[in-house]
Design a protein around this motif. Sequence first.
Motif, PDB file in Angstrom:
ATOM      1  N   MET A  34       0.835  -1.188   0.000  1.00 50.49           N
ATOM      2  CA  MET A  34       0.000   0.000   0.000  1.00 50.49           C
ATOM      3  C   MET A  34       0.874   1.245   0.000  1.00 50.49           C
ATOM      4  SD  MET A  34      -3.328  -0.005   2.355  1.00 50.49           S
ATOM      5  CE  MET A  34      -2.761  -1.504   3.088  1.00 50.49           C
ATOM      6  N   ALA A  35       1.609   1.431  -1.093  1.00 52.69           N
ATOM      7  CA  ALA A  35       2.523   2.571  -1.136  1.00 52.69           C
ATOM      8  C   ALA A  35       1.739   3.862  -1.098  1.00 52.69           C
ATOM      9  CB  ALA A  35       3.366   2.503  -2.409  1.00 52.69           C
ATOM     10  N   PRO A  36       2.136   4.773  -0.221  1.00 56.05           N
ATOM     11  CA  PRO A  36       1.397   6.024  -0.090  1.00 56.05           C
ATOM     12  C   PRO A  36       1.424   6.860  -1.365  1.00 56.05           C
ATOM     13  CG  PRO A  36       3.153   5.859   1.567  1.00 56.05           C
ATOM     14  CD  PRO A  36       3.215   4.632   0.725  1.00 56.05           C
ATOM     15  N   LYS A  73       1.250   6.068  -4.446  1.00 50.01           N
ATOM     16  CA  LYS A  73       0.822   5.355  -5.633  1.00 50.01           C
ATOM     17  C   LYS A  73       0.192   6.326  -6.624  1.00 50.01           C
ATOM     18  CE  LYS A  73      -1.841   1.464  -6.635  1.00 50.01           C
ATOM     19  NZ  LYS A  73      -2.855   0.580  -6.095  1.00 50.01           N
ATOM     20  N   ASP A  97      -1.635  12.589  -4.072  1.00 49.73           N
ATOM     21  CA  ASP A  97      -0.677  12.859  -3.019  1.00 49.73           C
ATOM     22  C   ASP A  97      -0.635  14.338  -2.669  1.00 49.73           C
ATOM     23  OD1 ASP A  97       1.092  11.548  -1.340  1.00 49.73           O
ATOM     24  OD2 ASP A  97       2.752  12.561  -2.352  1.00 49.73           O
ATOM     25  N   ARG A 113      -3.624  15.343  -0.848  1.00 49.99           N
ATOM     26  CA  ARG A 113      -3.614  14.799   0.505  1.00 49.99           C
ATOM     27  C   ARG A 113      -2.728  15.641   1.411  1.00 49.99           C
ATOM     28  NH1 ARG A 113      -1.291   9.701   0.017  1.00 49.99           N
ATOM     29  NH2 ARG A 113      -3.171   8.852  -0.905  1.00 49.99           N
ATOM     30  N   GLU A 126      -3.912  17.160   4.772  1.00 49.63           N
ATOM     31  CA  GLU A 126      -3.259  16.831   6.039  1.00 49.63           C
ATOM     32  C   GLU A 126      -2.901  18.106   6.793  1.00 49.63           C
ATOM     33  OE1 GLU A 126       0.136  14.218   5.509  1.00 49.63           O
ATOM     34  OE2 GLU A 126      -1.219  12.883   4.444  1.00 49.63           O
ATOM     35  N   ARG A 149     -24.921  17.105   9.965  1.00 48.72           N
ATOM     36  CA  ARG A 149     -24.806  16.213   8.824  1.00 48.72           C
ATOM     37  C   ARG A 149     -26.087  15.412   8.670  1.00 48.72           C
ATOM     38  NH1 ARG A 149     -19.776  12.417   8.675  1.00 48.72           N
ATOM     39  NH2 ARG A 149     -21.176  11.042   9.780  1.00 48.72           N
ATOM     40  N   GLU A 184      -9.565   5.992   1.903  1.00 45.46           N
ATOM     41  CA  GLU A 184      -8.178   6.341   2.215  1.00 45.46           C
ATOM     42  C   GLU A 184      -8.057   6.991   3.579  1.00 45.46           C
ATOM     43  OE1 GLU A 184      -5.993   8.567  -0.652  1.00 45.46           O
ATOM     44  OE2 GLU A 184      -7.372   7.963  -2.239  1.00 45.46           O
ATOM     45  N   PRO A 238      -4.808   9.129   5.891  1.00 48.31           N
ATOM     46  CA  PRO A 238      -3.501   9.746   5.626  1.00 48.31           C
ATOM     47  C   PRO A 238      -2.412   8.682   5.486  1.00 48.31           C
ATOM     48  CG  PRO A 238      -4.642  10.933   7.361  1.00 48.31           C
ATOM     49  CD  PRO A 238      -5.502   9.758   7.007  1.00 48.31           C
ATOM     50  N   GLY A 239      -1.787   8.655   4.337  1.00 53.11           N
ATOM     51  CA  GLY A 239      -0.658   7.750   4.158  1.00 53.11           C
ATOM     52  C   GLY A 239      -1.020   6.322   3.809  1.00 53.11           C
ATOM     53  N   ILE A 240      -2.306   6.005   3.718  1.00 53.30           N
ATOM     54  CA  ILE A 240      -2.637   4.607   3.470  1.00 53.30           C
ATOM     55  C   ILE A 240      -3.980   4.501   2.748  1.00 53.30           C
ATOM     56  CG2 ILE A 240      -3.947   4.063   5.571  1.00 53.30           C
ATOM     57  CD1 ILE A 240      -1.978   1.622   5.794  1.00 53.30           C
ATOM     58  N   ILE A 241      -4.066   3.527   1.847  1.00 54.21           N
ATOM     59  CA  ILE A 241      -5.358   3.246   1.215  1.00 54.21           C
ATOM     60  C   ILE A 241      -5.905   2.016   1.920  1.00 54.21           C
ATOM     61  CG2 ILE A 241      -6.563   2.818  -0.939  1.00 54.21           C
ATOM     62  CD1 ILE A 241      -4.192   4.059  -2.395  1.00 54.21           C
ATOM     63  N   ASP A 282      -9.014  -0.568  -1.220  1.00 60.66           N
ATOM     64  CA  ASP A 282      -8.627  -0.165  -2.561  1.00 60.66           C
ATOM     65  C   ASP A 282      -9.517  -0.907  -3.559  1.00 60.66           C
ATOM     66  OD1 ASP A 282      -7.402   0.682  -4.797  1.00 60.66           O
ATOM     67  OD2 ASP A 282      -5.405  -0.089  -4.306  1.00 60.66           O
ATOM     68  N   GLN A 311     -17.049   7.497   5.390  1.00 60.39           N
ATOM     69  CA  GLN A 311     -17.586   7.676   4.046  1.00 60.39           C
ATOM     70  C   GLN A 311     -16.509   7.260   3.055  1.00 60.39           C
ATOM     71  OE1 GLN A 311     -20.831   8.663   3.825  1.00 60.39           O
ATOM     72  NE2 GLN A 311     -20.636   8.444   6.042  1.00 60.39           N
ATOM     73  N   GLY A 357      -5.495  -4.037   1.862  1.00 59.50           N
ATOM     74  CA  GLY A 357      -6.498  -3.133   1.329  1.00 59.50           C
ATOM     75  C   GLY A 357      -7.140  -3.599   0.033  1.00 59.50           C
TER      76      GLY A 357
END
Lengths: 387, 515
Positions: A1-3, A5, A10, A13, A17, A369, B14, B16-19, B22, B56, B217
């Motif tokens: 699961m390469a971040p 990808k 990225d 994200r 973050e 919500r 997803e 942060p940093g990970i899926i 998938d 979600q 995943g």
Amino acid sequence: MAPNKNQPLDFNRRIKELTKSKGWASFWAAIMAVALGLVFGFLVMLVARPNSAIAGFRFVALGGFSRIGNVFYFATPILMTGLAVGFAFKMGLFNIGASGQYTMGMFFAIYVALAMDIPNSVHWVVALAAGMLGGMIFGFIPGVFKAMLNVNEVITSIMFNYIGMYLVDMWIQSNALLYNSAMTRTRYIPSNVQIPSLGIEGSNVNYGSVIAIAIAILIYIVLQKTTFGYELKATGFNKHASEYAGMKGKRNIILTMTIAGGLAGLGGALAILAPSAIAGSSMTYEPINIIATAGFNGIAVALLGNAHPIGIIFSATFISHIQRGGTLASLVGYKPEIIDVVIAIIIYFSAFAMIMNNALGSFIKNKLRKNKEKDQSNSVSTEEVAE
Amino acid sequence: MNDYIIEMLNITKEFPGIIANDNVSLQLKNGEIHALLGENGAGKSTLMSVLFGLYQAEKGEIRMHGKPIKVNNPNDANAFGIGMVHQHFKLVEVFSVLENIILGIEPTKNGLLEKKEARKKVMALSEKYGLKINPDAMIEDVSVGMQQRVEILKMLYRNNEILIFDEPTAVLTPQEIKELLSIMKDLAKEGKSILFITHKLNEIMDVADRCTVLRKGQLIGTVDVKETTKEELSKMMVGRNISFDVDKKQSSPGEIVLSIKNMTVASKTHKNNAVKNVTFDVRAGEIVCLAGIDGNGQTEFVHGLTGLEKIESGSIHLCGKDISNASIRNRSVSGMSHIPEDRHKHGLVLEYTLAENLVLQRYWQNDFHNRGFIKFDQVKNYAERLIEQFDIRSGEGAETIVRSMSGGNQQKAIIAREIDKEHQLLVAVQPTRGLDVGAIEYIHKQLIERRDSGKGVLLISLELDEVLNVSDRILVIYEGEIVGELNPQETSPQELGLYMAGAKRDINRGNQHGA
Ligand SMILES: Nc1ncnc2c1ncn2[C@@H]1O[C@H](COP(=O)(O)OP(=O)(O)OP(=O)(O)O)[C@@H](O)[C@H]1O
Ligand SMILES: [Mg+2]
């Protein structure tokens, strides 16, 4: 699961973050809280004197900028009490006793300043240190009660607010070296024991503010960079885990309360040893059986600053800024009492909004919500009917 | 109309940093038990949380009876008849069992709580499915098994048709597991559709109709349980063959590492002592297992041994040193490592990062600080070494907040920390709870490796397989007493079971002193 990808993802994200990081979130929360406080303050002003509300509110909100020196001067004591509350809070302790610690610190400083013979050059420094010591004693005692007998620190520290105040008033009134009975106040502190001024025209701002900010930074370093801070926060987050890891919970409770007390005590000393703009006079203390408000304002400062030392520098400055601006509102006809009410509303609404944000934030978000979703699902169900 | 009650199609989620998920799809048939299998951190809980409306998904859709639905929060899920028992229970500790079950949908009459009706309905459900509960007990006072039954009743009380069980068996005793599995079968027979997460392949073979396997995943596939084997499933899951037998050499016990004499520990819940007059030794180079049914004093024994609680009487010696009244830190420094039973309560500071948690037992050592200032570089390097060595998976490596990690990876973090710490005795309390088969194999290897490198290992376990496969010597604890000592090579699960149930005991055990 390469971040990485997905390259384009990225970047998005990264931004997400950043804007979602904890510091950022509490910063926005504080801004929102302050805005809410200001709105409520304005409403009260509008009710009290509709015609001058806008002019008056401008003074409250912006007036402080014309007296930056005094803003910092008045921020100093509440910055210290704010730290006293916030620091203990990091360990999960609610130090309501900042008032008593503050008063005790003030007394110790007065005593050293007026009743002790100490070389001129270090006299004010010794007085400050004594103030800190006085506060430490009044933090230490509730700490010991909590650690050894598991007595709730809220109860003991409230009691010690009264004990401290009555003791100090009694000690002062019964000591002619300290008390000027004709003026019903403490005697003037000689100028060589006063904290050196920063020399800003028309303001009492002095090295005390510099010391307070430096101490806030020091506390930040202690919390973030030291093993003691690591233990303290771990205990605040999960008492059981800290015990499992062999941390000395009792010692840490006592130490934390003692340091918190010292911070408030130093605040009291910084307040009383501040230089006076009028030659031959000084700050004085009037023993009239009232608990120091600086302690309670410290709670608001700590809440608004999210118990974060750097946040507390800002929240103390903000609150002082509102207070300074508030005094100007009398120029457009507001009575001092009304101004006090407005200031209190702004401060406490801001602090309150901050708590609400922390505790009920997710609740409210969910509610909102849900309502939104209800609308959506309504439309979905009509679609289904249409099918 | 198709016969799938729920379809999750091309779900991507997803963090942060990970899926975490998938492009995963999963189709649940009406009335089936559908197992979800995957390594720790494979994304099982995440996928189920998407279905339950806790998260979600960024992409993909959920369909019910072929029609797209939107599940935005657990209330929506409930409205669609979806219920979930979480990996870490979400009950209100200070409420009673009954209050927890009816929480949120309390029946009212003229604005007043109508508990009688609710109680009747709850007790009827409890009776019908054999979910024994004590409706008036506070949650904080009841066993984990009962808490789980409360969670299940909560779903049934809400008339949920789709039931999600996230690792329900990880915290149960073998007996309770048996009961739970048969209840699940009954529910399915009645037409409820069940999604069942577990790491135990036997359970899947026992009750599941189909099984979907995730890895890192991604969806590996969905298979019919009748047409597959345990070996095949585990290979799908980790991508290699897993050996279920623990292979190890004969042990060669050496010096006494731990010597416990007449240890007695008071109980917090009743007047009797929870641990009574326990005496035994653990030697270097052996794995001693304290076996027993949950609630027979194991927890109190461990607390007394590790210093979390004071012992009433007796003595504990570690490597010849009297530690009967020593502080926790002192015991730790003297060579005791402790993998605690409750990872969230004792083992971790969930708000801290992984790195901060990995140094929880060592932050005070000179390697990690310089005159009280934490050496963050060292902490990070150290954490990265452990993460690599123990294959701890998380979104942001050493900087991950532990709360966001998968349950199994949280456990791995604790194990890494305790094994890597300098120690002579490793006290491991249910160390493989919630771990996938690959990780269990790895942990068992580690325990044996500890033993072979001359450490003493005290294993406290409820799993018969683990007890029989890993240990060199078994001590059975029943009602706070050691009632028997068994050799795993000579005994049988049946005999062990008799001792554990208190049906058999060695009379002269009290006079024996270790091996
Ligand atoms: N709230 C969250 N924030 C950030 N990352 C998360 C969050 N929840 C899960 N993750 C990450 O997503 C991945 C999948 O986690 P998940 O809990 O679904 O695993 P799992 O298959 O249930 O594992 P386990 O068997 O250990 O319970 C993990 O790497 C985890 O660190
Ligand atoms: Mg999980």
